[in-house]
Structure formats: structure tokens, C-alpha cells
Design a protein around this motif. Sequence first.
Motif, PDB file in Angstrom:
ATOM      1  N   ALA A 140       0.822  -1.217   0.000  1.00 32.41           N
ATOM      2  CA  ALA A 140       0.000   0.000   0.000  1.00 32.41           C
ATOM      3  C   ALA A 140       0.855   1.266   0.000  1.00 32.41           C
ATOM      4  O   ALA A 140       0.353   2.359  -0.239  1.00 32.41           O
ATOM      5  CB  ALA A 140      -0.940  -0.006   1.218  1.00 32.41           C
ATOM      6  N   TRP A 141       2.133   1.103   0.283  1.00 28.95           N
ATOM      7  CA  TRP A 141       3.014   2.270   0.235  1.00 28.95           C
ATOM      8  C   TRP A 141       3.181   2.751  -1.205  1.00 28.95           C
ATOM      9  O   TRP A 141       3.070   1.977  -2.155  1.00 28.95           O
ATOM     10  CB  TRP A 141       4.414   1.892   0.770  1.00 28.95           C
ATOM     11  CG  TRP A 141       4.588   2.091   2.249  1.00 28.95           C
ATOM     12  CD1 TRP A 141       3.617   2.134   3.187  1.00 28.95           C
ATOM     13  CD2 TRP A 141       5.830   2.240   2.931  1.00 28.95           C
ATOM     14  NE1 TRP A 141       4.175   2.301   4.428  1.00 28.95           N
ATOM     15  CE2 TRP A 141       5.536   2.375   4.297  1.00 28.95           C
ATOM     16  CE3 TRP A 141       7.166   2.274   2.529  1.00 28.95           C
ATOM     17  CZ2 TRP A 141       6.521   2.546   5.266  1.00 28.95           C
ATOM     18  CZ3 TRP A 141       8.153   2.443   3.489  1.00 28.95           C
ATOM     19  CH2 TRP A 141       7.827   2.581   4.854  1.00 28.95           C
ATOM     20  N   ASP A 142       3.538   3.999  -1.326  1.00 30.70           N
ATOM     21  CA  ASP A 142       3.968   4.553  -2.586  1.00 30.70           C
ATOM     22  C   ASP A 142       5.344   3.969  -2.904  1.00 30.70           C
ATOM     23  O   ASP A 142       6.174   3.824  -2.013  1.00 30.70           O
ATOM     24  CB  ASP A 142       4.010   6.079  -2.396  1.00 30.70           C
ATOM     25  CG  ASP A 142       4.507   6.782  -3.621  1.00 30.70           C
ATOM     26  OD1 ASP A 142       5.470   7.552  -3.490  1.00 30.70           O
ATOM     27  OD2 ASP A 142       3.951   6.531  -4.704  1.00 30.70           O
ATOM     28  N   GLU A 143       5.589   3.604  -4.151  1.00 36.77           N
ATOM     29  CA  GLU A 143       6.875   2.977  -4.503  1.00 36.77           C
ATOM     30  C   GLU A 143       8.053   3.868  -4.108  1.00 36.77           C
ATOM     31  O   GLU A 143       9.064   3.389  -3.578  1.00 36.77           O
ATOM     32  CB  GLU A 143       6.925   2.670  -6.008  1.00 36.77           C
ATOM     33  CG  GLU A 143       8.220   1.958  -6.407  1.00 36.77           C
ATOM     34  CD  GLU A 143       8.245   1.510  -7.862  1.00 36.77           C
ATOM     35  OE1 GLU A 143       7.295   1.835  -8.605  1.00 36.77           O
ATOM     36  OE2 GLU A 143       9.228   0.850  -8.238  1.00 36.77           O
ATOM     37  N   GLU A 172      17.482   2.235  -2.855  1.00 33.40           N
ATOM     38  CA  GLU A 172      17.079   2.093  -4.260  1.00 33.40           C
ATOM     39  C   GLU A 172      16.846   0.621  -4.615  1.00 33.40           C
ATOM     40  O   GLU A 172      15.763   0.226  -5.027  1.00 33.40           O
ATOM     41  CB  GLU A 172      18.156   2.725  -5.154  1.00 33.40           C
ATOM     42  CG  GLU A 172      18.058   2.381  -6.629  1.00 33.40           C
ATOM     43  CD  GLU A 172      16.754   2.880  -7.286  1.00 33.40           C
ATOM     44  OE1 GLU A 172      16.292   3.969  -6.903  1.00 33.40           O
ATOM     45  OE2 GLU A 172      16.211   2.163  -8.155  1.00 33.40           O
ATOM     46  N   ARG A 173      17.841  -0.205  -4.421  1.00 31.00           N
ATOM     47  CA  ARG A 173      17.752  -1.569  -4.924  1.00 31.00           C
ATOM     48  C   ARG A 173      16.827  -2.413  -4.036  1.00 31.00           C
ATOM     49  O   ARG A 173      15.873  -3.021  -4.502  1.00 31.00           O
ATOM     50  CB  ARG A 173      19.164  -2.165  -4.967  1.00 31.00           C
ATOM     51  CG  ARG A 173      19.217  -3.405  -5.797  1.00 31.00           C
ATOM     52  CD  ARG A 173      20.598  -3.670  -6.376  1.00 31.00           C
ATOM     53  NE  ARG A 173      20.673  -5.104  -6.641  1.00 31.00           N
ATOM     54  CZ  ARG A 173      21.353  -5.937  -5.903  1.00 31.00           C
ATOM     55  NH1 ARG A 173      22.059  -5.495  -4.881  1.00 31.00           N
ATOM     56  NH2 ARG A 173      21.352  -7.214  -6.176  1.00 31.00           N
ATOM     57  N   HIS A 174      17.135  -2.407  -2.748  1.00 34.80           N
ATOM     58  CA  HIS A 174      16.379  -3.210  -1.801  1.00 34.80           C
ATOM     59  C   HIS A 174      14.916  -2.749  -1.740  1.00 34.80           C
ATOM     60  O   HIS A 174      13.987  -3.543  -1.800  1.00 34.80           O
ATOM     61  CB  HIS A 174      17.041  -3.089  -0.427  1.00 34.80           C
ATOM     62  CG  HIS A 174      16.643  -4.145   0.540  1.00 34.80           C
ATOM     63  ND1 HIS A 174      16.601  -5.481   0.214  1.00 34.80           N
ATOM     64  CD2 HIS A 174      16.261  -4.066   1.838  1.00 34.80           C
ATOM     65  CE1 HIS A 174      16.210  -6.175   1.270  1.00 34.80           C
ATOM     66  NE2 HIS A 174      15.989  -5.348   2.265  1.00 34.80           N
ATOM     67  N   GLY A 175      14.733  -1.432  -1.641  1.00 34.16           N
ATOM     68  CA  GLY A 175      13.389  -0.866  -1.496  1.00 34.16           C
ATOM     69  C   GLY A 175      12.518  -1.161  -2.698  1.00 34.16           C
ATOM     70  O   GLY A 175      11.366  -1.584  -2.569  1.00 34.16           O
ATOM     71  N   ARG A 176      13.089  -0.947  -3.889  1.00 40.85           N
ATOM     72  CA  ARG A 176      12.293  -1.167  -5.097  1.00 40.85           C
ATOM     73  C   ARG A 176      11.969  -2.656  -5.259  1.00 40.85           C
ATOM     74  O   ARG A 176      10.846  -3.028  -5.594  1.00 40.85           O
ATOM     75  CB  ARG A 176      13.020  -0.631  -6.340  1.00 40.85           C
ATOM     76  CG  ARG A 176      12.072  -0.187  -7.443  1.00 40.85           C
ATOM     77  CD  ARG A 176      12.802   0.423  -8.624  1.00 40.85           C
ATOM     78  NE  ARG A 176      13.457   1.697  -8.379  1.00 40.85           N
ATOM     79  CZ  ARG A 176      12.826   2.881  -8.337  1.00 40.85           C
ATOM     80  NH1 ARG A 176      11.515   2.948  -8.487  1.00 40.85           N
ATOM     81  NH2 ARG A 176      13.496   3.992  -8.121  1.00 40.85           N
ATOM     82  N   GLY A 177      12.978  -3.497  -4.987  1.00 39.27           N
ATOM     83  CA  GLY A 177      12.769  -4.942  -5.114  1.00 39.27           C
ATOM     84  C   GLY A 177      11.687  -5.440  -4.156  1.00 39.27           C
ATOM     85  O   GLY A 177      10.785  -6.190  -4.550  1.00 39.27           O
ATOM     86  N   LEU A 178      11.760  -5.007  -2.907  1.00 37.12           N
ATOM     87  CA  LEU A 178      10.763  -5.444  -1.921  1.00 37.12           C
ATOM     88  C   LEU A 178       9.375  -4.949  -2.290  1.00 37.12           C
ATOM     89  O   LEU A 178       8.382  -5.675  -2.163  1.00 37.12           O
ATOM     90  CB  LEU A 178      11.129  -4.929  -0.523  1.00 37.12           C
ATOM     91  CG  LEU A 178      12.235  -5.655   0.226  1.00 37.12           C
ATOM     92  CD1 LEU A 178      12.424  -5.008   1.597  1.00 37.12           C
ATOM     93  CD2 LEU A 178      11.907  -7.129   0.384  1.00 37.12           C
ATOM     94  N   TRP A 179       9.318  -3.699  -2.732  1.00 42.22           N
ATOM     95  CA  TRP A 179       8.014  -3.124  -3.067  1.00 42.22           C
ATOM     96  C   TRP A 179       7.381  -3.890  -4.228  1.00 42.22           C
ATOM     97  O   TRP A 179       6.202  -4.237  -4.201  1.00 42.22           O
ATOM     98  CB  TRP A 179       8.177  -1.636  -3.427  1.00 42.22           C
ATOM     99  CG  TRP A 179       6.850  -0.955  -3.651  1.00 42.22           C
ATOM    100  CD1 TRP A 179       6.042  -0.390  -2.707  1.00 42.22           C
ATOM    101  CD2 TRP A 179       6.184  -0.809  -4.921  1.00 42.22           C
ATOM    102  NE1 TRP A 179       4.902   0.106  -3.299  1.00 42.22           N
ATOM    103  CE2 TRP A 179       4.964  -0.134  -4.659  1.00 42.22           C
ATOM    104  CE3 TRP A 179       6.492  -1.166  -6.230  1.00 42.22           C
ATOM    105  CZ2 TRP A 179       4.058   0.195  -5.663  1.00 42.22           C
ATOM    106  CZ3 TRP A 179       5.587  -0.858  -7.239  1.00 42.22           C
ATOM    107  CH2 TRP A 179       4.383  -0.179  -6.944  1.00 42.22           C
ATOM    108  N   ARG A 180       8.208  -4.206  -5.234  1.00 40.77           N
ATOM    109  CA  ARG A 180       7.692  -4.980  -6.372  1.00 40.77           C
ATOM    110  C   ARG A 180       7.205  -6.355  -5.924  1.00 40.77           C
ATOM    111  O   ARG A 180       6.142  -6.818  -6.331  1.00 40.77           O
ATOM    112  CB  ARG A 180       8.788  -5.146  -7.443  1.00 40.77           C
ATOM    113  CG  ARG A 180       8.941  -3.940  -8.379  1.00 40.77           C
ATOM    114  CD  ARG A 180      10.034  -4.197  -9.408  1.00 40.77           C
ATOM    115  NE  ARG A 180       9.832  -5.456 -10.142  1.00 40.77           N
ATOM    116  CZ  ARG A 180       8.985  -5.603 -11.166  1.00 40.77           C
ATOM    117  NH1 ARG A 180       8.275  -4.591 -11.590  1.00 40.77           N
ATOM    118  NH2 ARG A 180       8.860  -6.773 -11.762  1.00 40.77           N
ATOM    119  N   ARG A 181       7.995  -7.005  -5.068  1.00 39.78           N
ATOM    120  CA  ARG A 181       7.576  -8.334  -4.610  1.00 39.78           C
ATOM    121  C   ARG A 181       6.292  -8.244  -3.785  1.00 39.78           C
ATOM    122  O   ARG A 181       5.453  -9.139  -3.845  1.00 39.78           O
ATOM    123  CB  ARG A 181       8.710  -8.995  -3.821  1.00 39.78           C
ATOM    124  CG  ARG A 181       9.869  -9.423  -4.715  1.00 39.78           C
ATOM    125  CD  ARG A 181      10.802 -10.414  -4.033  1.00 39.78           C
ATOM    126  NE  ARG A 181      11.662  -9.812  -3.044  1.00 39.78           N
ATOM    127  CZ  ARG A 181      12.798  -9.174  -3.308  1.00 39.78           C
ATOM    128  NH1 ARG A 181      13.213  -9.044  -4.563  1.00 39.78           N
ATOM    129  NH2 ARG A 181      13.529  -8.654  -2.353  1.00 39.78           N
TER     130      ARG A 181
END
Length: 407
Positions: free
Chosen positions: A213-216, A225-234
Motif C-alpha cells: 500500500a506504500w507509494d513505490e 534504491e535496490r532493496h526498497g524497489r525490489g521489496l516493493w515490487r515483490r
Amino acid sequence: MTTGGPAVACWIMHVDLDAFFASVEELLNPALRGKPLVVGGRPEGRGVVSSASYAARAYGVRSAMPMAQALRLCPQAIVVPGRHQEYSRHSHAVMDILYEITPAVQQISIDEAFLDVTGCERLWGPPEAIGRLIQRRVREEQGLPISVGIAANRLVAKIACDAGKPQGLVLVPQGEEAAFLAPRPIETLWGVGQVTGRRLRALGIATIGDLAAWDEERAVRTLGERHGRGLWRRAQGLDDSPVQPGSERRSISQEQTFAHDVADRLFLERTMLRMSEAVAARLRRRGWVAQTVRIKLRDPDFVTQTRQETLAQPTDQPEAIYEAARRLLDAHWTAGRPLRLLGVGVDGLLDEAGYQLTLFERDDQRRIRLNQALDEIRDRFGDEAITRAALLRRQHRPEEPDPTEGV
Ligand SMILES: [Mg+2]
């Protein structure tokens, strides 16, 4: 093709034998069936649980738990040491069944595999029918229970499989990935180990849906950048990692031919420790973990013996490799027998992406960080640059033969 719809529906299957080692023990000794059964090392030897039957799990016993703790939770548990050749035999037979369905099988541990069954409908029917077929064949031909998860990608298939255990079959319809993941604890997500899990919970994220539900951009700002985006996508149920067939067949090893035949146990142990360090460093450099440890012993008359042990948990840690190698030496080398060559190797290598850090015991986190630091030094100065304290303690021993590296 209809416009606007998905181009091709991918169907990925994750299959995982239920309480595998314990199930094999029940199969070999039906008197154990339904009893709290624990496979693993003796508590006095600081053993850990490698597998627990569901009757034992009802008491809170879990894999990788110290045996002493397991026996406190369930004093009546029946402890068996494990017969790794039997497990290996059943594992191969199950994998053969999977390879009959499709060559797109990625074995990720002794009892788990991903299959890409996209396009298999014509031969075997829809994905759910393929899952039922696998369950029936494994039960009828190997006498073992297996769970199946089916989804559009590896991430969701794996979580679906875990959700249905034991003997479950869970199919997540295409497009419902995020909804399926949403209510699950955040630690269920790949890449969320204990440290990240605590951090996310402190931020009010308890479930995968909370993060989804968070904003990407907020995820990227907060988690990198890497960890945050990857987790959000998953967290959205997105994962495009492919099923990589055959990745279990690689191996890494080190061996050494001694200048003089060696019968000194401490010297052999020290050699194995150094090899375990080097093998583990190579695993970590590639981002792999190993399922099996083997040793190679060669007598002065060139008779060569290879013995292996399957680990309860895949590892890239030198301690786990060394401990397994030492157990194998205990079992297959008699004191005083001279050796011409000694080797330590690992196989059953897995892409670590499919594994969460929670697979490692809590105390391992410190060692993992230490080993990462050591790897950086090795990368700069070479494998021999570092000798660990455990190894140094033995270096004062006099009269040791001078080894030469084997080729
Ligand atoms: Mg399993």
C-alpha cells in the motif's frame, strides 16, 4: 490474442516434500508413523533439528532448532540420526518424476523444486491437474507427501506452496497475486530477514499488504534504491526471476595432494577447515548456497573414496561446511590411516534468491557479516590472506608435513 490482456500466461509450480527426512523415516519404519519424530544430531553433541514430523511440530519443534531445545519442548520425541543416502535416493526418484513432466525443473534443495509448466497443458492438462498428478505419483511411487503451489511466478508459487502445507495444493489465479500475498506476515516475503523485518515492523508494516500500500518512491526512500524497489515490487506479487533448469548440478571443490602421506588427524582437520573457507568464499562470491558437502580421501595406493552428506539447510558458511566434512571424516577415516590426498567439495548448489535469511539461525547473522568482510579482503589479497582464529589455534603444532597444493 485479445488486445489489452496478458500476452502469455506463465504457470510456475513450486513443489516441496512435507517434513521430508521425517517422512522417509516413517516410510522405512511404519511404527514411527504419527509419532513426534525428530531427525538430527544428538543434543549432547550440540546437534540441531534437520527435520521434524508434523506430530513433533505440534509441540513447536522446528528445523534448525537446537536439539536440546526441541527435547525441552517435546521430551517424548523420538530422535533419529538421519540416513542421508536414503533421503538422497528418494530425492532423485522424485526429481525424476518432475523431469518426466517437463525439462524446465530447477531443483533448489533436496526436497524442493520449481517447474515452469507454461505450455504443458496439451500434454498434461491444466496446471492444477499437473499438480495433482505430481502429488499422486510421489505418493504412490515413493510413499511420500508433497505440497504444491502454482502461480504466475516463482515468488507467489513458493508462498502458495508453504501456505498449503502439508499435502496442500494452492493455485493463485493470474491477477490475484497481490491480494493473495496481502494478509501474510511481512517476513514471508523474499528479502525480508530478521533485520529488515524488525525495521519494517517498526515502521508499522506488519503484512505484505501494508508494504504494497506504500507509494513505490516511499519504499525506495526508506529502504534504499535496490532493496526498497525490489521489496516493493515483490509486495505487489511481481517477480520475473526465471526457472533455471539444472542449477543443482554445479559443484565447487578444493583438494590437496600432500607432499608426504598424512595420518595426523589435526593436520587433516586443519586442511579441511582451510578448504571449507575457500569453498565457502567461492560460493558467496557467486551468490550460491550448497546443499551437499562431500569429502574425497585417497590412499597412498591411489584408492579413492568420496563420501557426502546432505545438509539440513543450504549454506554458504564455512563453519557448516567444515562441520559436515569433519563428521564425514569421523565416519569414513580410521585413525592412523595415511592419506595421499584430501578434498572438500560442495554440490547441490542453489541460487540463493529463493531463500530468506530466516533460514539461517539467529547467531549466524554475525558470522555472515564477518564472512562478507573476509570475502572483501580475500578479493583484494587472495584466498590465503586470511586465517581464522580456529585455524590459528592449531598452527603451533610442531612437526607437521609441509603440504603442496594439488592440481
Ligand atoms: Mg520440504
